[in-house]
Structures are given as C-alpha cells and as structure tokens.
Motif scaffolding. Structure first.
Motif, PDB file in Angstrom:
ATOM      1  N   GLU A  11      -4.786  45.725 -15.101  1.00 29.03           N
ATOM      2  CA  GLU A  11      -3.527  46.037 -15.784  1.00 29.03           C
ATOM      3  C   GLU A  11      -2.477  45.962 -14.443  1.00 29.03           C
ATOM      4  O   GLU A  11      -1.673  46.048 -13.882  1.00 29.03           O
ATOM      5  CB  GLU A  11      -3.270  47.237 -15.972  1.00 29.03           C
ATOM      6  N   ASP A  12      -3.163  46.357 -13.099  1.00 27.62           N
ATOM      7  CA  ASP A  12      -2.075  45.657 -12.065  1.00 27.62           C
ATOM      8  C   ASP A  12      -2.587  44.817 -11.039  1.00 27.62           C
ATOM      9  O   ASP A  12      -1.738  44.394 -10.251  1.00 27.62           O
ATOM     10  CB  ASP A  12      -2.746  46.963 -11.041  1.00 27.62           C
ATOM     11  N   VAL A  13      -3.091  43.728 -12.153  1.00 28.49           N
ATOM     12  CA  VAL A  13      -3.292  41.829 -11.264  1.00 28.49           C
ATOM     13  C   VAL A  13      -2.296  41.329 -12.395  1.00 28.49           C
ATOM     14  O   VAL A  13      -1.524  41.774 -13.429  1.00 28.49           O
ATOM     15  CB  VAL A  13      -4.458  41.470 -11.808  1.00 28.49           C
ATOM     16  N   VAL A  14      -1.714  40.632 -11.420  1.00 30.41           N
ATOM     17  CA  VAL A  14      -0.893  39.144 -11.786  1.00 30.41           C
ATOM     18  C   VAL A  14      -1.429  38.269 -11.849  1.00 30.41           C
ATOM     19  O   VAL A  14      -2.484  37.735 -11.440  1.00 30.41           O
ATOM     20  CB  VAL A  14       0.837  38.909 -10.623  1.00 30.41           C
ATOM     21  N   GLY A  15      -1.099  37.212 -13.187  1.00 28.89           N
ATOM     22  CA  GLY A  15      -1.580  36.445 -13.715  1.00 28.89           C
ATOM     23  C   GLY A  15      -1.261  35.563 -15.231  1.00 28.89           C
ATOM     24  O   GLY A  15      -0.717  36.554 -15.785  1.00 28.89           O
ATOM     25  N   LEU A  16      -1.393  34.478 -15.397  1.00 26.29           N
ATOM     26  CA  LEU A  16      -1.590  34.333 -17.185  1.00 26.29           C
ATOM     27  C   LEU A  16      -2.613  34.774 -17.930  1.00 26.29           C
ATOM     28  O   LEU A  16      -3.748  34.137 -18.186  1.00 26.29           O
ATOM     29  CB  LEU A  16      -1.132  33.103 -17.084  1.00 26.29           C
ATOM     30  N   PHE A  17      -2.650  36.489 -18.699  1.00 26.52           N
ATOM     31  CA  PHE A  17      -3.755  37.404 -19.097  1.00 26.52           C
ATOM     32  C   PHE A  17      -3.253  36.268 -20.652  1.00 26.52           C
ATOM     33  O   PHE A  17      -4.044  36.459 -21.611  1.00 26.52           O
ATOM     34  CB  PHE A  17      -3.735  37.912 -19.433  1.00 26.52           C
ATOM     35  N   ALA A  18      -1.856  36.620 -20.892  1.00 22.85           N
ATOM     36  CA  ALA A  18      -1.728  36.582 -22.002  1.00 22.85           C
ATOM     37  C   ALA A  18      -2.126  35.697 -23.594  1.00 22.85           C
ATOM     38  O   ALA A  18      -2.445  33.930 -23.442  1.00 22.85           O
ATOM     39  CB  ALA A  18      -0.218  36.727 -22.550  1.00 22.85           C
ATOM     40  N   ASN A  19      -2.791  36.279 -24.562  1.00 23.94           N
ATOM     41  CA  ASN A  19      -2.710  34.952 -25.218  1.00 23.94           C
ATOM     42  C   ASN A  19      -2.236  35.174 -26.682  1.00 23.94           C
ATOM     43  O   ASN A  19      -1.274  35.924 -26.809  1.00 23.94           O
ATOM     44  CB  ASN A  19      -4.585  34.990 -25.605  1.00 23.94           C
ATOM     45  N   MET A  20      -2.772  34.787 -27.625  1.00 20.65           N
ATOM     46  CA  MET A  20      -1.857  34.562 -28.705  1.00 20.65           C
ATOM     47  C   MET A  20      -3.063  34.594 -30.328  1.00 20.65           C
ATOM     48  O   MET A  20      -3.630  33.532 -30.239  1.00 20.65           O
ATOM     49  CB  MET A  20      -0.914  33.220 -29.524  1.00 20.65           C
ATOM     50  N   VAL A  21      -2.422  35.617 -31.114  1.00 20.62           N
ATOM     51  CA  VAL A  21      -3.297  35.427 -31.938  1.00 20.62           C
ATOM     52  C   VAL A  21      -3.290  35.367 -33.301  1.00 20.62           C
ATOM     53  O   VAL A  21      -1.933  35.614 -33.348  1.00 20.62           O
ATOM     54  CB  VAL A  21      -3.649  37.215 -32.227  1.00 20.62           C
ATOM     55  N   CYS A  64      -9.575  42.588 -32.636  1.00 15.15           N
ATOM     56  CA  CYS A  64     -11.084  42.739 -31.923  1.00 15.15           C
ATOM     57  C   CYS A  64     -11.860  41.285 -31.538  1.00 15.15           C
ATOM     58  O   CYS A  64     -13.182  41.796 -31.801  1.00 15.15           O
ATOM     59  CB  CYS A  64     -11.741  43.390 -33.224  1.00 15.15           C
ATOM     60  N   HIS A  65     -11.312  40.365 -32.361  1.00 15.41           N
ATOM     61  CA  HIS A  65     -11.580  38.791 -31.190  1.00 15.41           C
ATOM     62  C   HIS A  65     -10.753  38.282 -30.988  1.00 15.41           C
ATOM     63  O   HIS A  65     -10.357  36.430 -30.942  1.00 15.41           O
ATOM     64  CB  HIS A  65     -11.819  38.146 -33.177  1.00 15.41           C
ATOM     65  N   GLN A  66      -9.851  38.601 -30.100  1.00 12.99           N
ATOM     66  CA  GLN A  66      -8.489  37.812 -29.633  1.00 12.99           C
ATOM     67  C   GLN A  66      -9.357  37.460 -28.134  1.00 12.99           C
ATOM     68  O   GLN A  66      -8.126  36.767 -27.180  1.00 12.99           O
ATOM     69  CB  GLN A  66      -7.933  39.142 -29.070  1.00 12.99           C
ATOM     70  N   ASP A  67     -10.630  37.102 -27.481  1.00 11.45           N
ATOM     71  CA  ASP A  67     -11.086  36.790 -26.468  1.00 11.45           C
ATOM     72  C   ASP A  67     -10.797  34.909 -26.422  1.00 11.45           C
ATOM     73  O   ASP A  67     -10.567  34.465 -25.087  1.00 11.45           O
ATOM     74  CB  ASP A  67     -12.463  37.249 -26.156  1.00 11.45           C
ATOM     75  N   LEU A  68     -11.145  35.059 -27.596  1.00 10.03           N
ATOM     76  CA  LEU A  68     -10.792  33.186 -27.588  1.00 10.03           C
ATOM     77  C   LEU A  68      -9.584  32.852 -27.079  1.00 10.03           C
ATOM     78  O   LEU A  68      -8.934  32.852 -28.005  1.00 10.03           O
ATOM     79  CB  LEU A  68     -11.340  32.826 -29.131  1.00 10.03           C
ATOM     80  N   PRO A  69      -9.051  31.698 -26.287  1.00  7.66           N
ATOM     81  CA  PRO A  69      -7.845  31.374 -26.399  1.00  7.66           C
ATOM     82  C   PRO A  69      -7.614  30.773 -26.743  1.00  7.66           C
ATOM     83  O   PRO A  69      -8.377  29.920 -27.485  1.00  7.66           O
ATOM     84  CB  PRO A  69      -8.042  30.339 -24.263  1.00  7.66           C
ATOM     85  N   ILE A  70      -6.091  30.606 -27.272  1.00 11.22           N
ATOM     86  CA  ILE A  70      -5.380  30.100 -28.724  1.00 11.22           C
ATOM     87  C   ILE A  70      -5.612  28.218 -27.684  1.00 11.22           C
ATOM     88  O   ILE A  70      -6.211  28.443 -29.473  1.00 11.22           O
ATOM     89  CB  ILE A  70      -3.510  30.116 -28.020  1.00 11.22           C
ATOM     90  N   GLU A  71      -5.724  28.242 -27.520  1.00 10.23           N
ATOM     91  CA  GLU A  71      -6.535  26.413 -26.725  1.00 10.23           C
ATOM     92  C   GLU A  71      -7.644  25.943 -27.633  1.00 10.23           C
ATOM     93  O   GLU A  71      -7.434  24.987 -28.445  1.00 10.23           O
ATOM     94  CB  GLU A  71      -6.019  25.680 -25.359  1.00 10.23           C
ATOM     95  N   GLU A  72      -8.539  27.526 -27.466  1.00 15.17           N
ATOM     96  CA  GLU A  72      -9.686  27.383 -27.619  1.00 15.17           C
ATOM     97  C   GLU A  72      -9.507  27.393 -29.345  1.00 15.17           C
ATOM     98  O   GLU A  72     -10.820  26.298 -30.461  1.00 15.17           O
ATOM     99  CB  GLU A  72     -10.665  27.863 -27.166  1.00 15.17           C
ATOM    100  N   LEU A  73      -8.928  27.678 -29.326  1.00 17.43           N
ATOM    101  CA  LEU A  73      -9.023  27.787 -31.122  1.00 17.43           C
ATOM    102  C   LEU A  73      -8.326  27.165 -31.898  1.00 17.43           C
ATOM    103  O   LEU A  73      -9.221  26.981 -33.282  1.00 17.43           O
ATOM    104  CB  LEU A  73      -8.363  29.528 -31.032  1.00 17.43           C
ATOM    105  N   LEU A  74      -7.414  26.787 -31.512  1.00 19.69           N
ATOM    106  CA  LEU A  74      -6.868  25.592 -32.154  1.00 19.69           C
ATOM    107  C   LEU A  74      -7.760  24.472 -32.479  1.00 19.69           C
ATOM    108  O   LEU A  74      -8.325  23.647 -33.355  1.00 19.69           O
ATOM    109  CB  LEU A  74      -5.230  25.166 -31.162  1.00 19.69           C
ATOM    110  N   SER A  75      -8.729  23.930 -31.237  1.00 17.39           N
ATOM    111  CA  SER A  75      -9.487  23.255 -31.018  1.00 17.39           C
ATOM    112  C   SER A  75     -11.042  23.470 -32.235  1.00 17.39           C
ATOM    113  O   SER A  75     -11.480  22.570 -33.042  1.00 17.39           O
ATOM    114  CB  SER A  75     -10.362  23.044 -30.412  1.00 17.39           C
ATOM    115  N   GLU A  76     -11.262  24.575 -32.246  1.00 18.63           N
ATOM    116  CA  GLU A  76     -12.020  25.113 -33.351  1.00 18.63           C
ATOM    117  C   GLU A  76     -11.352  25.000 -34.983  1.00 18.63           C
ATOM    118  O   GLU A  76     -12.681  24.655 -36.148  1.00 18.63           O
ATOM    119  CB  GLU A  76     -12.519  26.331 -33.121  1.00 18.63           C
TER     120      GLU A  76
END
Length: 495
Positions: free
Chosen positions: A326-336, A364-376
C-alpha cells in the motif's frame, strides 16, 4: 537408480498417467505464496510487469504521444521553502526506486533498470515582479509544456518537475510522472510522502519510515506467478466466464470507421446526497457495495441503449493484495471484465445480487494481468473497437492523503479529470469509448463523477445524454428498487 525410480519404472503407462495427474492435482491445491518479499537490492535490472511491458512498447512505438503523462500541479500559497521542496522531491526519488527507473529490451523481454540514486533536476523558475496576467500565462504555458512533453523511457527519469516562484508566499509546483511507474493509488502515496519529506527537510516533522518493499519486488513476484498453477487456474476461469460474451458494447450512436483514433473529452457531474445515500442503503440491503449498485444501474442504461441483454464492463482494480504494497509507488492497477446478464433479473434488487456475485468471482481472479487475459481469450473484435472492453466503470474510495504542508494552502492548478482508467486499458491502438469514474470520498455525502470519452467515437451531445440518462435512471431505480426492471427501460428517455 533409486528405489523410488525403480518403483516408477515398474508402473504401467496408465498407472503412471494417473500418478502424474494426482501429483499435479496436489501441487495445484497448494496455496500459492501471495506474499511479495524484498530482494534487498535497490538498483540493477529486474523483469518488467505485464502492464509495464505493454506501456513501454506502446511508448516506444509512439514516441510523440503524451497519453501516459500523469501530472500533479499545485498552487502553493504561503511561505514555501523552495530549496527544501527540491530536496524533498530528490528524497522522494531516492525513497521509491520506480521513480529512477528506465527500461530496455533484452530480446523479447522488457527489463526495468533501477539506477543508483541520482538527484532529480527540479529547477526553480523565478517569476517575481511580472504582471499578474503574464504570471498566469507563464503558469499555463509551463503546465501545458509538462502535459505535452513526451518521455523517452530508455533514458529519461520517470519523474520530472519544476517550481515556479511568483513571490515568497506564492509558488506553483509542477510534477509529471510517466504511467509506466504510477497509478492512481501511487499518485496518492507520492503526494503524501512528498509533503511529509518536505516537513522533515524543514525540521517540523519526524522521519518517515522507509517502505519495506519496492515495485521491482512485486514485478519479480508477478514474473514467478505467471509460471504457476494459480495462473493456469485463473486462465481457465476467465475462458469459462467469457465464453460466448458479446464482443462489443457500443453506446456511441455513430457509424464506426475502421480507425477512429483518440481525442479525449470529458464531462463532470455529481450524484447528489439523497441518491448517493439511497445507493449505499440499497447496496447494504443486498449485501453489495456502492460500486456494485452503481454498476448495476449503469448496466440497465447500457443494455437499453445497446439493445443487448448481456454486456461486458471493464472495472479497474488496485491489485495490491498485501498490506506492505500500500505504500509502494508503481503500476499495480489492473482491469477486470465484469459480464452482466440482465436476463431473468425481475427487479433492480435482483440485478444487484447478480452483479455482486459476478464481480466477487472476478475479483477473486484478479491476478491475471489484463494483457495476459486478452491473450487467453483471443476474441475477434470488429475493427474500430477496443478488444473485449469498450466501456469502463470505476469507483474510487481508497484512502486519500490528508496530509498538508505546514503553513501552506494548496490547490490544484487545473480541474481536468484523472485519466488513469483509460491508461490502464490501452492494450492496442484502439482505445475504449468511455469511462465513468465515481469518487466516494470520506466526509462527502455526494459523489463527484467524471465521464471521460473518446471524442472521435462519441459526440459531445451523446456524452451529455449519457450523463443525463444515467442520473435520471439512477434516481428511478433507487426510488423503487423492487419495481419491475422492464419499467426502467420503458420510462427512461430513449437516445
């Protein structure tokens, strides 16, 4: 040969296949270690995350584009110590490794390269003595220049800025960070830490504890996760969930051309206190959140206007599954993607219940990056449309940084809408048509909202109509949530 190998060689092919299956099942049932651990390294090369890879490659291929610039512009009134603010920005870059990161290609891999701790160049531009109208002009020019100046991610600092000094009691702080290392939550952390470090520099605050983790620690975790059984399970879930989903949700009321391009437009609106409280109360009665209730209402509007009983809406998530992140700066956000089925929902109450279940399953299945999800999914989308998700709905109620500079009043330099949601989901040159963002902030009874849209796909009049219809429909649905849902279709104005 060991005794175990002897026994294995004696098995028939069928028994060996069964053993392999049981072994795989046992491995699959083991909980994947979700904790991100510190690498204890603060510089060097690390794998980029899937989101960073997508952003870097797009930026490399479109070097003139500034779509990814995230700006923070503040007018600071009071006795600002400008040199102390410069030191605070430098310490901010030292504190968060992502702010001194560049990127490079290694074959088909994208690597993030964390540099030793350099001092950020933050010039102080003196405007003292200039006429007020010229000061305003210079500020607008500097703000526009920050907005329109691209980053070269192979060599540029991902953070840059300047301080404009009007007089000892009036300054403007302009900071720009590339989205490859920043999301909306991170921008909040950045502001909080900057103000705290400034007060430290002036000796009026205690030292701020260092973050336990850095973003590249999370990137290494994701790299391992993408080769785990958990990733396979999530891929299977999304293939099942999205099978047969409608490929397009078109609310634009325009004939779609092969390539529409992108031109940002926005509208600001508000969900008033009475309706906002009704939304919260109806959600509680259904065991749902405010977000789920708002999405359910928007689904009615979208389904009606698109003449579809089933729609897909993109939902941005913070994707910080560990408190230390929660205190880290970075691009964590994903899309479900949330698939909403209006068939069989007799009332708004029932629709909320369905949206709640679908959204919870997706989260509950949010760890899969949207880029990988689209590929799947490998979905064939008609030309001119973003793949899978054309409409985004976001609620922001994460903790805000209620940190103030001691003795300084701050106010934003501009009132434009944040653009993070569209930045998260830009996997191809074709971008989503529209995004609704709702801010449910502590201490406010109403909700401030933005409709951000692609002006090449949506007309300004159509954007106004969507806002008007949504507010009207939201009022009707919350006034009588048990009324037949068909009544909402019949009573609301047609586009």
């Amino acid at each position: 040969m060991t005794r175990r190998e002897d026994r294995m060689s004696a098995l028939s092919p069928q028994k060996r296949q069964l053993l392999d299956h049981l072994t795989a099942q046992r491995e699959r049932s083991r909980p994947w270690p979700v904790e991100v651990v510190s690498s204890d390294r603060r510089e060097g090369e690390f794998p980029a995350t899937a989101g960073q890879r997508r952003t870097f490659l797009h930026t490399r291929d479109h070097p003139e584009e500034t779509f990814w610039n995230m700006r923070m512009g503040l007018r600071l009134r009071g006795p600002l110590d400008a040199p102390a603010m410069v030191r605070a920005v430098q310490r901010l870059q030292d504190r968060h490794d992502s702010l001194r990161t560049t990127f490079r290609l290694d074959g088909d891999r994208v690597l993030q390269v964390v540099a030793p701790r350099p001092a950020a160049a933050i010039p102080i531009v003196d405007l003292e003595g200039l006429p007020s109208d010229l000061v305003t002009q210079r500020m607008r020019h500097a703000d526009h220049e920050e907005e329109t100046r691209p980053f070269d991610l192979s060599c540029d600092n991902t953070l840059r800025g300047r301080i404009l000094r009007v007089c000892p009691d009036d300054h403007a702080l302009l900071l720009t960070v590339h989205h490859v290392v920043l999301d909306g939550w991170s921008a909040n952390v950045l502001t909080r830490d900057l103000f705290a470090l400034y007060d430290e520099e002036r000796g009026v605050a205690e030292a701020t504890p260092e973050p336990h983790l850095q973003f590249h620690d999370y990137a290494e975790w994701q790299h391992r996760w993408l080769h785990s059984w958990s990733r396979i399970e999530q891929s299977q879930y999304w293939r099942r969930t999205m099978a047969g989903a409608p490929p397009v949700l078109d609310l634009t009321a325009r004939k779609r051309e092969e390539s529409v391009g992108f031109e940002r437009g926005h509208r600001t609106f508000e969900i008033g206190p009475a309706v906002a409280e009704a939304v919260r109360e109806i959600g509680r009665s259904c065991g749902a959140t405010m977000f789920m209730t708002l999405v359910a209402a928007f689904s009615v509007l979208a389904a009606r206007d698109a003449a579809q009983q089933e729609i897909v809406i993109g939902v941005p998530i913070a994707a910080r599954h560990q408190s230390e992140l929660e205190d880290v700066v970075g691009l964590f956000a994903n899309m479900v993607p949330v698939r909403v089925n209006l068939r069989g929902a007799a009332s708004f109450h029932e629709l909320i219940t369905g949206v709640r279940q679908t959204a919870q399953d997706g989260f509950c299945h949010q760890d899969l990056p949207i880029e990988e999800l689209l590929s799947e999914l490998d979905v064939e989308t008609p030309v001119g449309y973003a793949p899978v998700i054309q409409v985004i709905f976001a609620l922001y109620n994460y903790p805000r940084a209620f940190v103030e500079l001691t003795g300084i009043d701050d106010e934003p330099l501009s009132d434009g809408p944040p653009s993070e949601a569209l930045q998260i989901y830009a996997p191809h040159d074709v971008r989503p048509d529209l995004c609704i963002r709702v801010y449910d902030q502590l201490g406010r009874t109403s909700c401030r909202c933005f409709l951000e849209y692609n002006g090449r796909a949506l007309s300004a009049n159509r954007a106004d109509q969507i806002v008007e219809d949504y507010l009207e429909l939201l009022g009707r649905l919350t006034a009588d949530p048990n009324a037949p849902l068909t009544r909402a279709f019949e009573s609301a104005s047609r586009r």
